[in-house]
Design an enzyme around this catalytic site. Structure first.
Site, PDB file in Angstrom:
ATOM      1  N   HIS A 171     -14.603   8.552   0.701  1.00  0.00           N
ATOM      2  CA  HIS A 171     -15.277   8.695  -0.605  1.00  0.00           C
ATOM      3  C   HIS A 171     -15.233   7.424  -1.446  1.00  0.00           C
ATOM      4  CE1 HIS A 171     -11.896   9.561  -3.593  1.00  0.00           C
ATOM      5  NE2 HIS A 171     -11.254   9.813  -2.485  1.00  0.00           N
ATOM      6  N   CYS A 184      -5.912  10.058 -10.075  1.00  0.00           N
ATOM      7  CA  CYS A 184      -5.000  11.124  -9.690  1.00  0.00           C
ATOM      8  C   CYS A 184      -3.928  11.360 -10.740  1.00  0.00           C
ATOM      9  CB  CYS A 184      -4.329  10.780  -8.369  1.00  0.00           C
ATOM     10  SG  CYS A 184      -5.515  10.263  -7.158  1.00  0.00           S
ATOM     11  N   SER A 218     -10.415   5.933   3.360  1.00  0.00           N
ATOM     12  CA  SER A 218     -10.909   7.202   2.815  1.00  0.00           C
ATOM     13  C   SER A 218     -12.402   7.041   2.548  1.00  0.00           C
ATOM     14  CB  SER A 218     -10.167   7.510   1.514  1.00  0.00           C
ATOM     15  OG  SER A 218     -10.717   8.663   0.926  1.00  0.00           O
ATOM     16  N   GLN A 227      -9.075   0.898  -0.621  1.00  0.00           N
ATOM     17  CA  GLN A 227      -9.999   0.261  -1.570  1.00  0.00           C
ATOM     18  C   GLN A 227     -10.785  -0.905  -0.965  1.00  0.00           C
ATOM     19  OE1 GLN A 227     -10.914   1.249  -4.495  1.00  0.00           O
ATOM     20  NE2 GLN A 227      -9.421   2.877  -4.832  1.00  0.00           N
TER      21      GLN A 227
END
Ligand SMILES: Cc1ncc(COP(=O)(O)O)c(C=O)c1O
Length: 399
Positions: free
Chosen positions: A203, A327, A201, A181
């Site tokens: 995305h 998720c 990550s 994040q």
């Protein structure tokens, strides 16, 4: 159906792919589609672009390009770091993490426990903070790795990663941080942090889903998680996802440029939204410490209502927000992060995360502030729920 403008306040779940990133990756579908491992120039030229992207993501975290392993996502990066520590130190069978890690860590911890490893999940304080003394006393001679996230995806609360890394170093234990994040919101310097492993990550920083990286500090023993060809200098098998890696590289350049905007304009928008809700709607409070916190995240408890109802009505107003992490939505389980902070079940169930980003505007915040009071009064009038319940016991795992 009438098309409404999207008011996207869920940037911790994923981010819109930047147009510059799309432009950078398209040629790698259309013209430069060779395999970077091939022995002819059509392949070599692609390999050169891969090197450029590697240099860009390395620059984002101030690493050496040789310390970067491209993976398929943040989850793979987290799993790989812990897996490597256990395989390279077979005599050590203990892993230490916190109760508020992303499921990419928690579920892997649960899996390891079923396979005769010992995993301790450290509790957190009521503001989401970490007790460093507890962490220190929980490191054991057989601890193979400590994995502590940098920024919590649900509350934005930051852990003192530099201090945790120093502690682990002093005890001779490997340290991994899930920094998924963080990029574009805080500056990252792996040397200053002193971490052995760090996960990202793409995305979450305006690149496509399905590409991530693991930083592995030089001279750290590493054992691949995905075994196959000699790609990534033998550390991750599988032909590289070139278009997405190029996209990640371009997104990294943009993230370095936008970090200031995130800490000024986006932070001001987040504060306006948060203060507007806390002052304008009775029975609301922030979950987690005000600081240190990501500049874009606000997690708010709405007394006497279920987040599910709020999200549904927000959706009807064209606003995307979330409860818990993306998720785990789809299940009615309240957030394991909020429960670990000691929130009651009802407060956890009535909590919503707003996370802003590069493409949010004043109008987005004004729209949310305009519709939220009506949504909350409507829900409070129609669905009285139990507001006073005993504190829920957090996740079953104990330190
Ligand atoms: C803190 C954190 N870690 C890990 C992940 C998993 O990343 P990915 O979706 O790329 O597997 C996420 C995604 O939500 C996250 O927020």
């Amino acid at each position: 159906m009438r098309q409404r403008t999207l008011c996207y306040l869920d940037n911790n779940a994923t981010t819109q792919v930047a147009p510059e990133v799309v432009d950078a990756m398209v040629p790698f579908f259309k013209q430069h589609w060779g395999n970077p491992s091939s022995a002819y120039s059509f392949g070599h030229n692609v390999a050169k672009e891969l090197d450029k992207a590697r240099a860009s993501v390395a620059e984002l975290i101030k690493a050496d390009p040789r310390e970067i392993i491209f993976t398929s996502c943040g989850t793979e990066s987290n799993n790989s770091a812990i897996h490597s520590a256990l395989v390279t130190h077979p005599e050590k069978r203990h892993v230490l993490m916190t109760m508020v890690e992303h499921s990419a860590n928690i579920k892997f911890g649960d899996y390891l426990k079923k396979h005769r490893y010992e995993v301790s999940f450290l509790p957190v304080e009521s503001d989401g903070g970490l007790d460093l003394h507890l962490l220190e006393s929980s490191i054991r001679p057989d601890t193979a790795i400590v994995s502590v996230m940098w920024a919590n995806n649900e509350t934005g609360v930051l852990f003192p990663i530099e201090e945790v890394a120093a502690l682990c170093r002093s005890k001779g234990v490997l340290f991994h941080t899930d920094a998924v994040q963080v990029p574009g919101k805080l500056n990252i310097d792996v040397k200053e942090l002193g971490v052995d492993f760090l996960s990202l990550s793409a995305h979450k920083l305006h690149a496509p889903k399905g590409i991530g990286l693991l930083y592995v500090k030089r001279r750290t023993k590493y054992h691949p998680y995905i075994i196959g060809g000699g790609q990534e200098r033998g550390r991750r098998g599988g032909t590289e996802n070139v278009p997405y890696i190029v996209a990640f590289g371009r997104a990294a350049e943009l993230a370095m440029e936008s970090c200031k905007d995130e800490n000024t304009r986006v932070r001001a928008l987040r504060d306006k939204l948060e203060n507007g809700i806390l002052k304008g709607i009775e029975g609301t409070s922030r979950n987690g410490a005000k600081e240190p916190r990501l500049p874009n995240t606000s997690n708010i408890a709405f007394e006497g209502v279920e987040a599910e109802g709020i999200l549904l009505l927000l959706d009807e107003a064209g606003i995307c927000a979330s409860s818990g992490s993306a998720c785990t939505t789809g299940s009615l389980d309240p957030s394991h992060v909020l429960l670990a902070m000691g929130l009651s079940l009802s407060r956890a169930r009535g909590s919503v995360r707003f996370s802003l980003g590069r493409y949010n505007t004043e109008q987005d915040v004004e729209h949310a502030l305009q519709v939220l009071p009506g949504i909350i009064s409507k829900l409070r009038a129609s669905t009285p729920v139990e507001t006073k319940s005993s504190p829920a016991s957090p996740m079953p795992q104990e330190v």
